[in-house]
Scaffold this active site. Sequence first.
Site, PDB file in Angstrom:
ATOM      1  N   ASP A 149     -55.443  43.948  -4.544  1.00 35.71           N
ATOM      2  CA  ASP A 149     -55.227  42.519  -4.350  1.00 35.71           C
ATOM      3  C   ASP A 149     -54.110  42.370  -3.327  1.00 35.71           C
ATOM      4  O   ASP A 149     -53.380  43.323  -3.037  1.00 35.71           O
ATOM      5  CB  ASP A 149     -54.833  41.856  -5.674  1.00 35.71           C
ATOM      6  CG  ASP A 149     -54.531  40.367  -5.508  1.00 35.71           C
ATOM      7  OD1 ASP A 149     -55.256  39.699  -4.751  1.00 35.71           O
ATOM      8  OD2 ASP A 149     -53.570  39.871  -6.116  1.00 35.71           O
ATOM      9  N   SER A 150     -53.956  41.172  -2.833  1.00 32.10           N
ATOM     10  CA  SER A 150     -52.854  40.905  -1.912  1.00 32.10           C
ATOM     11  C   SER A 150     -51.506  40.999  -2.629  1.00 32.10           C
ATOM     12  O   SER A 150     -50.480  41.123  -1.979  1.00 32.10           O
ATOM     13  CB  SER A 150     -53.020  39.508  -1.316  1.00 32.10           C
ATOM     14  OG  SER A 150     -53.125  38.560  -2.363  1.00 32.10           O
ATOM     15  N   CYS A 160     -59.363  40.168  -5.187  1.00 33.50           N
ATOM     16  CA  CYS A 160     -58.717  39.103  -4.406  1.00 33.50           C
ATOM     17  C   CYS A 160     -59.859  38.291  -3.821  1.00 33.50           C
ATOM     18  O   CYS A 160     -60.733  38.840  -3.135  1.00 33.50           O
ATOM     19  CB  CYS A 160     -57.873  39.729  -3.293  1.00 33.50           C
ATOM     20  SG  CYS A 160     -57.167  38.537  -2.140  1.00 33.50           S
ATOM     21  N   GLU A 215     -46.244  32.621  -8.867  1.00 37.78           N
ATOM     22  CA  GLU A 215     -45.248  33.649  -8.518  1.00 37.78           C
ATOM     23  C   GLU A 215     -43.869  33.300  -9.078  1.00 37.78           C
ATOM     24  O   GLU A 215     -43.082  34.173  -9.399  1.00 37.78           O
ATOM     25  CB  GLU A 215     -45.159  33.804  -6.995  1.00 37.78           C
ATOM     26  CG  GLU A 215     -46.505  34.136  -6.367  1.00 37.78           C
ATOM     27  CD  GLU A 215     -46.594  35.535  -5.808  1.00 37.78           C
ATOM     28  OE1 GLU A 215     -45.579  36.025  -5.355  1.00 37.78           O
ATOM     29  OE2 GLU A 215     -47.709  36.107  -5.838  1.00 37.78           O
ATOM     30  N   CYS A 240     -59.385  32.321  -7.229  1.00 37.53           N
ATOM     31  CA  CYS A 240     -58.175  33.001  -6.773  1.00 37.53           C
ATOM     32  C   CYS A 240     -57.629  33.752  -7.980  1.00 37.53           C
ATOM     33  O   CYS A 240     -57.562  33.184  -9.091  1.00 37.53           O
ATOM     34  CB  CYS A 240     -57.150  31.990  -6.276  1.00 37.53           C
ATOM     35  SG  CYS A 240     -55.538  32.728  -5.906  1.00 37.53           S
ATOM     36  N   HIS A 299     -54.749  34.575  -8.818  1.00 35.63           N
ATOM     37  CA  HIS A 299     -53.510  34.065  -9.428  1.00 35.63           C
ATOM     38  C   HIS A 299     -53.807  32.997 -10.487  1.00 35.63           C
ATOM     39  O   HIS A 299     -53.027  32.800 -11.405  1.00 35.63           O
ATOM     40  CB  HIS A 299     -52.615  33.399  -8.374  1.00 35.63           C
ATOM     41  CG  HIS A 299     -51.739  34.336  -7.606  1.00 35.63           C
ATOM     42  ND1 HIS A 299     -52.231  35.294  -6.751  1.00 35.63           N
ATOM     43  CD2 HIS A 299     -50.390  34.449  -7.558  1.00 35.63           C
ATOM     44  CE1 HIS A 299     -51.228  35.943  -6.200  1.00 35.63           C
ATOM     45  NE2 HIS A 299     -50.093  35.461  -6.676  1.00 35.63           N
TER      46      HIS A 299
END
Length: 257
Positions: free
Chosen positions: A7-8, A70, A147, A179, A181
């Site tokens: 993933d990023s 991702c 984050e 996504c 996240h």
Amino acid sequence: MSIGIFDSGIGGLTVFKEVAREFPQADIYYLGDTARVPYGNKSKETIIRYSIEAAKYLTGFGIDALIIACNTASSYALDTLREILEIPVIGVIQPGIETALKKTKNGRVGVIGTQATIKSNSYKNILIQKGITVFQKACPLFVPLVEEGIIEGEIAELIIKNYLDEIVAKDIDTLILGCTHYPLLRNTINKLYPQIKIVDSSQAITEFLHNNNLKFNGGGTKKIFITDESESFSKLKTMLVGNIPVEKIELSEICRV
Ligand code: DGL
């Protein structure tokens, strides 16, 4: 059999966590390109280059399959990685679509993701072919929110409503969290819109692996690599997968292509 997941950054750990739970015997090597996150506002060429570098690093462990955990990288780099790698490469888009098709009753589906994922129309183009009416929305503030660990409470709710009220008003019955996240915001999204069925990449991937009879047996090794250290990564890593050790690597110098 062993599996590589990249993933990023941190979001793919939601996929790592589900895959590790469903396939505890699997050897899993995770790479989060934390030095270069976010991918979601980068150009197609850059996303493809970064994805190749991440994939090449993981193939160094002799992995038998690669999961692109991702949505942004899956939207732009899946075909390239399938061309250059000799192992199965699984993106998160197709599994998400299959799960959404099973869940929707009224054929009206919302898709949210990064700017790049929404711009690629990777979900929309396939869903439309299946006769689904699609409402898309890029939600660029969701990644920094996660984050920062702001996944519930007043601020999270206000930002979620700011993006989602508009597409929820279109009478969607299913929402794809496009996504990796976003699963961390799932409980708050669910609280705000309890009538909507949610599809998240992590569950969609494990369903897909089961449906395709992919079995990952090994010694249960779990390794996590990142390209830069950050406090938010450490905090979320501990919250998601506990005390699995993390090693920092220099990706672009190791893997020039
Ligand atoms: N992991 C990315 C995705 O699923 C989100 C973060 C980023 O923009 O790199 O699209």
